[in-house]
Design a protein around this motif. Structure first.
Motif, PDB file in Angstrom:
ATOM      1  N   ASP A 217       0.714  -1.312   0.158  1.00 23.23           N
ATOM      2  CA  ASP A 217       0.215  -0.280  -0.093  1.00 23.23           C
ATOM      3  C   ASP A 217       0.521   0.527   0.126  1.00 23.23           C
ATOM      4  N   ALA A 218       0.887   2.354  -1.166  1.00 30.91           N
ATOM      5  CA  ALA A 218       1.919   2.989  -1.591  1.00 30.91           C
ATOM      6  C   ALA A 218       1.648   4.014  -1.357  1.00 30.91           C
ATOM      7  N   PHE A 219       1.605   5.527  -0.220  1.00 31.62           N
ATOM      8  CA  PHE A 219       0.972   6.295  -0.003  1.00 31.62           C
ATOM      9  C   PHE A 219       2.640   7.795  -0.701  1.00 31.62           C
ATOM     10  N   VAL A 220       1.979   8.243  -2.337  1.00 37.43           N
ATOM     11  CA  VAL A 220       3.010   9.120  -2.682  1.00 37.43           C
ATOM     12  C   VAL A 220       1.918  10.707  -1.542  1.00 37.43           C
ATOM     13  N   SER A 221       3.099  10.832  -0.863  1.00 40.76           N
ATOM     14  CA  SER A 221       2.141  12.483  -0.506  1.00 40.76           C
ATOM     15  C   SER A 221       2.392  13.228  -1.407  1.00 40.76           C
TER      16      SER A 221
ATOM     17  N   ILE B 223      -1.478   2.048  -4.578  1.00 45.51           N
ATOM     18  CA  ILE B 223      -1.231   3.140  -5.125  1.00 45.51           C
ATOM     19  C   ILE B 223      -1.784   4.111  -5.117  1.00 45.51           C
ATOM     20  N   LYS B 224      -1.707   5.420  -3.968  1.00 45.61           N
ATOM     21  CA  LYS B 224      -2.273   6.309  -3.967  1.00 45.61           C
ATOM     22  C   LYS B 224      -0.956   7.639  -4.494  1.00 45.61           C
ATOM     23  N   VAL B 225      -1.616   8.990  -5.363  1.00 52.74           N
ATOM     24  CA  VAL B 225      -0.559   9.171  -5.417  1.00 52.74           C
ATOM     25  C   VAL B 225      -1.241  10.127  -5.330  1.00 52.74           C
ATOM     26  N   ASP B 226      -0.742  11.656  -4.632  1.00 52.25           N
ATOM     27  CA  ASP B 226      -1.078  12.650  -4.311  1.00 52.25           C
ATOM     28  C   ASP B 226      -1.241  13.768  -4.902  1.00 52.25           C
ATOM     29  N   SER B 227      -1.509  15.267  -5.141  1.00 59.21           N
ATOM     30  CA  SER B 227      -1.428  16.054  -5.615  1.00 59.21           C
ATOM     31  C   SER B 227      -0.152  15.981  -5.793  1.00 59.21           C
ATOM     32  N   GLN B 228      -0.001  16.537  -7.092  1.00 59.78           N
ATOM     33  CA  GLN B 228       1.305  17.143  -7.563  1.00 59.78           C
ATOM     34  C   GLN B 228       2.324  16.059  -7.624  1.00 59.78           C
TER      35      GLN B 228
ATOM     36  N   LEU C 178      -5.110   8.261  -8.520  1.00 60.10           N
ATOM     37  CA  LEU C 178      -4.613   9.376  -8.891  1.00 60.10           C
ATOM     38  C   LEU C 178      -5.038  11.005  -8.507  1.00 60.10           C
ATOM     39  N   HIS C 179      -4.509  12.028  -7.528  1.00 57.68           N
ATOM     40  CA  HIS C 179      -5.552  13.487  -7.321  1.00 57.68           C
ATOM     41  C   HIS C 179      -4.546  14.098  -7.806  1.00 57.68           C
ATOM     42  N   GLU C 180      -5.461  15.226  -8.360  1.00 59.66           N
ATOM     43  CA  GLU C 180      -5.202  16.863  -8.585  1.00 59.66           C
ATOM     44  C   GLU C 180      -3.819  16.460  -9.331  1.00 59.66           C
TER      45      GLU C 180
ATOM     46  N   GLN D 223      -5.893  -0.842 -12.523  1.00 63.75           N
ATOM     47  CA  GLN D 223      -6.920  -0.362 -12.758  1.00 63.75           C
ATOM     48  C   GLN D 223      -6.315   1.022 -11.756  1.00 63.75           C
ATOM     49  N   ILE D 224      -6.085   2.037 -13.161  1.00 60.03           N
ATOM     50  CA  ILE D 224      -5.235   3.019 -12.587  1.00 60.03           C
ATOM     51  C   ILE D 224      -6.800   4.256 -12.730  1.00 60.03           C
ATOM     52  N   VAL D 225      -6.979   5.080 -11.888  1.00 61.00           N
ATOM     53  CA  VAL D 225      -8.355   5.432 -11.467  1.00 61.00           C
ATOM     54  C   VAL D 225      -7.871   7.544 -11.632  1.00 61.00           C
ATOM     55  N   HIS D 226      -8.637   8.414 -12.856  1.00 57.92           N
ATOM     56  CA  HIS D 226      -8.171   9.608 -11.865  1.00 57.92           C
ATOM     57  C   HIS D 226      -8.787   9.922 -11.517  1.00 57.92           C
TER      58      HIS D 226
END
Lengths: 251, 418
Positions: free
Chosen positions: B179-183, B209-214, B237-239, B262-265
């Protein structure tokens, strides 16, 4: 007449079920420049493919005798190792294969075939860089993927570079002048002329006489409907320019 | 334990059966909703999951963390337990409630992995780092489940390279994943060499994988393995977030391996670029079942997806299913898939220069793979992967700079000139 290095006898060949070469006869002499001219669809490129063993070609009848042997059933690499080189009309792009690595593999395959020691990377690169400069190519061409993203002129120069590195005995130039500007045409022609050594034979396939102003031919052969219909000296070029292919009748 | 029997249990029964911690209630509920995967499950359609789910497995008991060896840049996880660690990476091992489980993961085994992992290995990166994670499995014919959580703090740039060893773990089933959290404004580069160096087991990696804003994530997976193995990836993918996912698969014999993703925008102006290359030999089956989903909120996103496969034998098979699911108009998206053999024109060109057929084939296959290996920025990793691929493809390696590096020619010439 000089010694015949390649003797094509009654060659019939087809592509995809359609017979293109219909009993073609042609003799290439050692050290001479033979130009093949002819209208679209006459079978010029098919002839070059038949000589090099292209997978599209099915030879139905006849022989291609080269250095005394019929090579019709030879693999393409065996023909190349024995000294046959085709400069492609449209060289294919091979992404991911480094130009220098490709050419070194080819040069060393030939050296191995000749019983010579392989060139190491530095020896090879020194030679390649010298020729790249002579041909007016950009130095970065060495490390780019083979023909990938090259302009038409760059591709043709790269063909000539390969020819100069591989030092073949019979060189087939398939529409080498197509898509070249004046400077590129001059650089390519100079490269070809440097390869003339009185031993090496050339088969120049072309639509137009322009390239023949730079590479002086010894013989002009007119190819029409799958056969050589006329062979003459360089003076035939002027006649073709004036009257066109339609006026040339089978001898 | 027969996983298939868990499929019909209520969340409460699952929690009791698996002796899961209370913080795993969401996982139990989701697993109960999804049921256990079968060959009819979309994600496992091309993978032979039934025998694995039907098998009566002995579970590997995760032992308590013992002495941890101090290393340089290397984290070693042996049978789900951290056994070596660099001094500058903060690691927490335990069943942390802080782990934000994905309540919408498509893979039931993501939840089963969480339910079975009494300890989650949490790696938090507070400053820039380059580390290698070595996963070792030593228990043959058993079921091992463990999970890793990776936290990359804001503005931190981390490269993790992973490799896998299966010492004596033949016949094991490993349920693992991150579970990866990229701030915000952080970068995570994850280079996964999934080729088993030693031994043989079946890995099912289920990642979130959660990719935060920018923030951005570069995921490079390389799998030159035999046998069965699957990676399942859910990324959000966030903003202005970005993910570049490359997957290179070389499979032979009767291997069944591949990627389901699954890649979710979710955020606007997010970017995804997913490329898969598959080289399949003998009776191998490659899997690329990938969905890119653009939510209503994902305006002005760019989503590109491509899969290419080369089949080197008649018996090889590629199951390629790139999909786009788009709920807005304002975006740039593409997807494509090609499956074929080596290009005859390219092969002829090389042979017409005197290069033997086998050598020419080798060059073209290497070239096909090179595009994804050359995308690695780390020189040492790139060379390792080139070597690894060559070893997998023809047993030995003779990688030299001339073959793989596009910038060393000058150096070679200069050295010779001296």
């Amino acid at each position: 007449m000089s010694r015949v290095v390649m003797d094509i006898d009654n060659l019939h060949a087809r592509i995809g079920g359609k017979e293109i070469l219909k009993g073609l006869n042609l003799q290439l002499e050692e050290g001479k420049v033979h130009a093949i001219m002819g209208p679209n669809g006459a079978g010029k490129s098919t002839l070059s493919k038949a000589i090099t063993g292209h997978y599209d070609i099915e030879v139905l009848d006849g022989e291609i005798r080269y250095k005394g042997q019929n090579i019709v059933d030879w693999e393409p690499e065996d023909r190349a190792l024995e000294g046959i080189f085709l400069s492609f009309q449209n060289p294919v792009e091979v992404p991911g294969v480094n130009n220098a690595y490709f050419l070194r593999t080819a040069v060393n395959a030939k050296r191995k075939h000749q019983g010579l020691p392989e060139l190491n990377a530095a020896e090879f690169l020194r030679e390649m860089k010298k020729l790249v400069q002579e041909l007016g190519m950009k130095p970065e061409m060495i490390s780019r993927s083979l023909n990938e993203g090259f302009s038409g002129g760059e591709k043709k120069r790269n063909e000539i570079l390969q020819m100069m590195m591989l030092q073949p005995d019979v060189i087939i130039l398939d529409e080498i002048d197509s898509g070249l500007d004046i400077d590129a045409l001059r650089a390519v022609s100079e490269g070809i002329n440097k390869m003339k050594d009185g031993k090496r034979s050339f088969l120049v396939i072309t639509h137009y006489s322009r390239i023949l102003d730079y590479i002086e031919p010894d013989y002009i052969h007119v190819l029409k409907d799958g056969k050589i219909i006329k062979t003459a000296g360089p003076e035939l070029v002027a006649e073709l320019e004036e009257k066109g292919y339609g006026a040339i009748e089978e001898a | 334990m027969r996983p298939v029997l868990l499929g019909s249990m209520s969340p409460e029964s699952l929690m009791e059966e698996l002796q899961a911690a209370p913080s795993r209630a969401l996982a139990a509920r989701r697993l109960s909703e999804l049921g256990m995967p079968t060959r009819k499950s979309e994600a496992y359609r091309y993978f032979e999951i039934d025998p694995l789910m039907d098998h009566d497995w002995e579970r590997v008991e995760i032992s308590a963390t013992s002495e941890i060896e101090e290393t340089q840049r290397r984290i070693v996880i042996t049978d789900g337990v951290v056994t070596a660690l660099p001094a500058d990476v903060e690691v927490q091992v335990g069943c942390s409630d802080a782990i934000d489980l994905d309540g919408a993961h498509f893979d039931p085994l993501y939840y089963l992995g969480h339910l079975m992992s009494r300890e989650v290995i949490s790696l938090r990166f507070r400053k820039d780092a380059r580390v290698t994670i070595v996963h070792r499995c030593t228990q043959p014919a058993k079921l091992l489940a463990y999970r890793t959580a990776i936290y990359v703090d804001a503005n931190v740039h981390v490269q993790i390279s992973e490799r896998y060893e299966g010492e004596n773990a033949c016949g094991a089933l490993i349920l693992s994943g991150h579970d990866a959290f990229v701030s915000r404004d952080a970068t995570l580069t994850l280079v996964k060499d999934q080729t088993l160096r030693i031994g043989d087991y079946t890995p099912i990696f289920s990642h979130r994988i959660k990719v935060d804003s920018q923030a951005s994530c570069r995921l490079h997976s390389f799998d030159f393995g035999a046998g069965s193995g699957l990676q399942l990836i859910k990324a959000e993918l966030h903003e202005h977030a970005r993910i570049d996912a490359d997957h290179l698969l070389y499979a032979k014999d009767h291997a069944r391996r591949g990627t389901v993703s699954q890649i979710v925008h979710i955020g606007q102006s997010s970017v995804s670029n997913q490329r898969a290359k598959n080289i399949l030999v003998e009776k191998a089956r490659g899997i690329f079942d990938a969905l890119i989903k653009v939510e209503h909120s994902g305006k002005e996103t760019k989503a590109h997806q491509n899969s290419k496969a080369i089949l080197l034998n008649d018996g090889a098979y590629m199951a390629s299913k790139p999909q786009l699911e788009i709920y807005i108009d304002d975006l740039e998206a593409s997807h494509g898939s090609t499956t074929g053999q080596l290009d005859e024109a390219q092969l002829f060109y090389l042979r017409s220069r005197g290069i033997a057929k086998d050598e020419a084939r080798k060059m073209l296959i290497l070239a096909f793979a090179n595009e994804l290996i050359d995308a690695l920025e780390d020189d040492a990793l790139r060379e390792d992967l080139h070597r690894s691929f060559e070893e997998a493809y023809w047993g030995t390696t003779n990688v030299t700079c001339m073959e793989t590096c596009h910038g060393c020619e000058d150096l070679a010439a200069e050295t010779a000139a001296k």
